[in-house]
Write a protein that holds these residues in place. Structure first.
Motif, PDB file in Angstrom:
ATOM      1  N   LEU A  54       0.913  -1.115  -0.241  1.00  0.00           N
ATOM      2  CA  LEU A  54       0.074   0.017  -0.112  1.00  0.00           C
ATOM      3  C   LEU A  54       0.818   1.204   0.071  1.00  0.00           C
ATOM      4  CD1 LEU A  54      -2.854   0.990   0.101  1.00  0.00           C
ATOM      5  CD2 LEU A  54      -2.784   1.103   2.349  1.00  0.00           C
ATOM      6  N   ALA A  55       1.995   1.185   0.807  1.00  0.00           N
ATOM      7  CA  ALA A  55       2.931   2.358   0.614  1.00  0.00           C
ATOM      8  C   ALA A  55       3.522   2.750  -0.601  1.00  0.00           C
ATOM      9  CB  ALA A  55       4.039   2.053   1.759  1.00  0.00           C
ATOM     10  N   LEU A  56       3.645   1.597  -1.403  1.00  0.00           N
ATOM     11  CA  LEU A  56       4.473   1.697  -2.727  1.00  0.00           C
ATOM     12  C   LEU A  56       3.157   2.291  -3.674  1.00  0.00           C
ATOM     13  CD1 LEU A  56       6.565   1.100  -4.723  1.00  0.00           C
ATOM     14  CD2 LEU A  56       5.703  -1.302  -5.070  1.00  0.00           C
ATOM     15  N   VAL A  57       1.869   1.791  -3.609  1.00  0.00           N
ATOM     16  CA  VAL A  57       0.826   2.453  -4.344  1.00  0.00           C
ATOM     17  C   VAL A  57       0.607   3.808  -4.020  1.00  0.00           C
ATOM     18  CG1 VAL A  57      -1.551   2.195  -5.013  1.00  0.00           C
ATOM     19  CG2 VAL A  57      -0.350   0.265  -4.646  1.00  0.00           C
ATOM     20  N   VAL A  58       0.742   4.295  -2.732  1.00  0.00           N
ATOM     21  CA  VAL A  58       0.428   5.543  -2.221  1.00  0.00           C
ATOM     22  C   VAL A  58       1.421   6.477  -2.698  1.00  0.00           C
ATOM     23  CG1 VAL A  58       0.006   7.283  -0.250  1.00  0.00           C
ATOM     24  CG2 VAL A  58      -1.155   4.877  -0.518  1.00  0.00           C
ATOM     25  N   THR A  59       2.933   5.919  -2.652  1.00  0.00           N
ATOM     26  CA  THR A  59       3.979   6.713  -3.203  1.00  0.00           C
ATOM     27  C   THR A  59       3.848   6.947  -4.436  1.00  0.00           C
ATOM     28  OG1 THR A  59       5.240   5.845  -1.337  1.00  0.00           O
ATOM     29  CG2 THR A  59       6.478   6.869  -3.134  1.00  0.00           C
ATOM     30  N   VAL A  60       3.521   5.843  -5.311  1.00  0.00           N
ATOM     31  CA  VAL A  60       3.511   6.199  -6.747  1.00  0.00           C
ATOM     32  C   VAL A  60       2.361   7.380  -6.969  1.00  0.00           C
ATOM     33  CG1 VAL A  60       2.937   5.159  -8.862  1.00  0.00           C
ATOM     34  CG2 VAL A  60       4.263   4.216  -7.557  1.00  0.00           C
ATOM     35  N   LEU A  61       1.240   7.223  -6.344  1.00  0.00           N
ATOM     36  CA  LEU A  61       0.011   7.899  -6.712  1.00  0.00           C
ATOM     37  C   LEU A  61       0.115   9.395  -6.391  1.00  0.00           C
ATOM     38  CD1 LEU A  61      -3.071   5.554  -6.216  1.00  0.00           C
ATOM     39  CD2 LEU A  61      -2.071   6.321  -8.254  1.00  0.00           C
ATOM     40  N   ALA A  62       0.761   9.411  -5.089  1.00  0.00           N
ATOM     41  CA  ALA A  62       0.700  10.954  -4.527  1.00  0.00           C
ATOM     42  C   ALA A  62       2.063  11.594  -4.890  1.00  0.00           C
ATOM     43  CB  ALA A  62       0.866  10.645  -2.923  1.00  0.00           C
ATOM     44  N   ILE A  63       3.090  10.981  -5.203  1.00  0.00           N
ATOM     45  CA  ILE A  63       4.243  11.808  -5.433  1.00  0.00           C
ATOM     46  C   ILE A  63       4.779  11.526  -6.864  1.00  0.00           C
ATOM     47  CG2 ILE A  63       6.707  11.825  -4.719  1.00  0.00           C
ATOM     48  CD1 ILE A  63       6.055  11.271  -1.921  1.00  0.00           C
ATOM     49  N   PHE A  64       5.064  10.346  -7.298  1.00  0.00           N
ATOM     50  CA  PHE A  64       5.727  10.224  -8.638  1.00  0.00           C
ATOM     51  C   PHE A  64       4.667  10.598  -9.671  1.00  0.00           C
ATOM     52  CE2 PHE A  64       8.530   6.999  -5.902  1.00  0.00           C
ATOM     53  CZ  PHE A  64       9.357   7.975  -6.211  1.00  0.00           C
ATOM     54  N   VAL A  65       3.544  10.174  -9.689  1.00  0.00           N
ATOM     55  CA  VAL A  65       2.563  10.570 -10.834  1.00  0.00           C
ATOM     56  C   VAL A  65       2.379  11.677 -11.019  1.00  0.00           C
ATOM     57  CG1 VAL A  65       0.164  10.099 -11.559  1.00  0.00           C
ATOM     58  CG2 VAL A  65       1.452   8.280 -10.804  1.00  0.00           C
ATOM     59  N   PRO A  66       1.844  12.519  -9.869  1.00  0.00           N
ATOM     60  CA  PRO A  66       1.796  14.165 -10.327  1.00  0.00           C
ATOM     61  C   PRO A  66       2.952  14.889 -10.629  1.00  0.00           C
ATOM     62  CG  PRO A  66       1.008  13.486  -8.108  1.00  0.00           C
ATOM     63  CD  PRO A  66       1.554  12.333  -8.672  1.00  0.00           C
TER      64      PRO A  66
END
Length: 151
Positions: A54-66
């Motif tokens: 879940l941390a990996l998913v949220v990191t990707v969605l909250a930081i890397f994607v934007p």
């Protein structure tokens, strides 16, 4: 108009990191105790200790994607990335909006338990505004590109 879009998009490169460290919410277990501020970064730190996936998913969605989307739009604006990438960049912005939905869902769930107190903080509004601005900038950029390609 083009300069305004470029400037607004480049400002997101500064505003996103501020939003990641800004308090999203204040939470406390019981109404008697003080509230602890939670940011995207502090939330991720806790999540990495308890649920790596879940941390990996949220990191990707909250930081890397934007951030990737913002950099991609900047490259489109200076013509280093093809205009055909705009639909993918727009999709990335919508994917990043999922994070705001998750945060809101957690706030509602926590409040409905009645065990503690949750208050939204200014960082949630900044993070949401950054995501919405990014979606708007990509939409206006796509519209501008379509307008000039018709000529």
């Amino acid at each position: 108009m083009q300069r305004l879009l470029v400037l607004a998009n480049l400002s997101l490169l500064v505003l996103f990191p501020i939003a990641w460290f800004a308090p999203l919410l204040r939470a406390g277990l019981l109404p008697l105790f003080g509230l602890r501020e939670i940011s995207v970064i502090s939330g991720l730190q806790s999540l990495w200790q308890s649920d790596v996936f879940l941390a990996l998913v949220v990191t990707v969605l909250a930081i890397f994607v934007p951030y990737l989307k913002t950099i991609g739009l900047a490259l489109v604006h200076v013509r280093l990335l093809d205009d055909r990438s705009l639909p993918v960049l727009a999709w990335l912005g919508k994917l990043a909006m999922a994070d705001v939905f998750l945060i809101a869902l957690y706030i509602v769930a926590f409040k409905s338990m009645g065990l503690g107190r949750v208050e939204t903080a200014w960082g949630l509004y900044l993070f949401t505004a950054c995501i919405l601005a990014s979606i708007m900038i990509s939409g206006l950029t796509a519209r501008r590109v379509a307008h000039y390609s018709e000529r």
